[in-house]
Motif scaffolding. Sequence first.
Motif, PDB file in Angstrom:
ATOM      1  N   LEU A 160      -0.176  10.080   8.750  1.00 34.29           N
ATOM      2  CA  LEU A 160       0.834   9.275   8.066  1.00 34.29           C
ATOM      3  C   LEU A 160       1.930   8.833   9.028  1.00 34.29           C
ATOM      4  O   LEU A 160       2.376   7.679   8.998  1.00 34.29           O
ATOM      5  N   LEU A 161       2.373   9.738   9.900  1.00 31.45           N
ATOM      6  CA  LEU A 161       3.393   9.381  10.881  1.00 31.45           C
ATOM      7  C   LEU A 161       2.914   8.255  11.778  1.00 31.45           C
ATOM      8  O   LEU A 161       3.664   7.305  12.057  1.00 31.45           O
TER       9      LEU A 161
ATOM     10  N   LEU B 197       7.572  16.497   4.777  1.00 27.62           N
ATOM     11  CA  LEU B 197       6.256  15.899   4.960  1.00 27.62           C
ATOM     12  C   LEU B 197       5.108  16.841   4.600  1.00 27.62           C
ATOM     13  O   LEU B 197       4.075  16.402   4.089  1.00 27.62           O
TER      14      LEU B 197
ATOM     15  N   SER C 213       4.670  16.650   0.913  1.00 26.50           N
ATOM     16  CA  SER C 213       3.957  15.425   0.565  1.00 26.50           C
ATOM     17  C   SER C 213       2.472  15.542   0.889  1.00 26.50           C
ATOM     18  O   SER C 213       1.614  15.103   0.110  1.00 26.50           O
TER      19      SER C 213
ATOM     20  N   VAL D 156       3.166   4.973   9.835  1.00 25.99           N
ATOM     21  CA  VAL D 156       4.525   4.493   9.593  1.00 25.99           C
ATOM     22  C   VAL D 156       5.182   4.030  10.895  1.00 25.99           C
ATOM     23  O   VAL D 156       5.851   2.986  10.945  1.00 25.99           O
TER      24      VAL D 156
ATOM     25  N   TYR E 220       6.452   1.625   3.668  1.00 25.26           N
ATOM     26  CA  TYR E 220       5.579   1.929   4.807  1.00 25.26           C
ATOM     27  C   TYR E 220       4.810   3.223   4.563  1.00 25.26           C
ATOM     28  O   TYR E 220       3.614   3.319   4.851  1.00 25.26           O
ATOM     29  N   TRP E 221       5.525   4.240   4.036  1.00 24.06           N
ATOM     30  CA  TRP E 221       4.866   5.507   3.712  1.00 24.06           C
ATOM     31  C   TRP E 221       3.789   5.296   2.650  1.00 24.06           C
ATOM     32  O   TRP E 221       2.676   5.818   2.755  1.00 24.06           O
TER      33      TRP E 221
ATOM     34  N   GLU F 197      -0.088   6.144   2.992  1.00 24.55           N
ATOM     35  CA  GLU F 197      -0.733   7.091   2.072  1.00 24.55           C
ATOM     36  C   GLU F 197      -1.928   6.451   1.373  1.00 24.55           C
ATOM     37  O   GLU F 197      -3.004   7.057   1.267  1.00 24.55           O
TER      38      GLU F 197
ATOM     39  N   ASP G 204      14.941   7.644   5.415  1.00 25.20           N
ATOM     40  CA  ASP G 204      14.011   6.874   4.588  1.00 25.20           C
ATOM     41  C   ASP G 204      14.610   6.590   3.214  1.00 25.20           C
ATOM     42  O   ASP G 204      14.881   7.500   2.440  1.00 25.20           O
TER      43      ASP G 204
ATOM     44  N   SER H 125      11.658  13.169   7.822  1.00 24.95           N
ATOM     45  CA  SER H 125      10.675  12.620   8.754  1.00 24.95           C
ATOM     46  C   SER H 125      10.761  13.385  10.069  1.00 24.95           C
ATOM     47  O   SER H 125      11.778  14.016  10.373  1.00 24.95           O
TER      48      SER H 125
ATOM     49  N   THR I  57      11.878   2.410   4.532  1.00 19.09           N
ATOM     50  CA  THR I  57      10.534   2.721   5.013  1.00 19.09           C
ATOM     51  C   THR I  57       9.629   3.293   3.932  1.00 19.09           C
ATOM     52  O   THR I  57       8.452   3.534   4.209  1.00 19.09           O
ATOM     53  N   GLU I  58      10.150   3.520   2.737  1.00 16.97           N
ATOM     54  CA  GLU I  58       9.292   4.083   1.694  1.00 16.97           C
ATOM     55  C   GLU I  58       8.041   3.226   1.464  1.00 16.97           C
ATOM     56  O   GLU I  58       6.943   3.778   1.310  1.00 16.97           O
TER      57      GLU I  58
END
Length: 227
Positions: A73-74, A50, A53, A77, A21-22, A26, A12, A111, A18-19
Amino acid sequence: MDTFSAVLWDMDGTLVDTEPYWMRAETALMHAHGLDWDDEHGLLMVGNDLLTSARILIDHGLPLPAEQIVEILLDGVIEQVREHVPFRPGARALLEELREAGVPCALVTMSYRRLAEAVVEACPAGSFAVLVTGDEVPAGKPDPAPYVLGAEALGLTPGECLALEDSIPGLTSAEAAGTVAVGIPHLVPLPELPGRTLVLSLSGLDLAGLRNLAARAREAQVSDRRS
């Protein structure tokens, strides 16, 4: 001695962007619970494992268990990755050149495996010999364990490997493990420190350029130890 025998890739922010996307996942989760969250808050999460986070979201009022937060969250994403894998500039081309040259690569990401596998599916076939994921390590970045495990899985020592990282926790992990670490700042600036090697982008960087960069990084590390 060659400058490196393998490349250990963060995912990431380094291999793929993909940040956002996270951050989108969130924000959707926090807003669903009537809580404030935006991209500025999202920068607190960059590079963390994770569960760390998830605990940040809990600290900001999210009334869910950390493990459940991670899975939500997974899901968010992965859904976005299935639609489009946003490779960072130059990353896919460099990855393909390394594969063609027979340089083994490992993906070392905080991830979880199911997301890492979704990203790897979009990479050139055979790009990664090893996946080290956040749900399978004894300690996450900035602990050195992920990069130590990535090197060991390739049958190498960390010092024989070049690591590519975009975050402060990730770069700290790679450096502590003893890799030849190169930082590529993305969303969060990386501090310039003695012995640390930073580049603006992987765009236009080929294998020969990567070896030159690794040689400079080794020289900087030696110079820092002598000073």
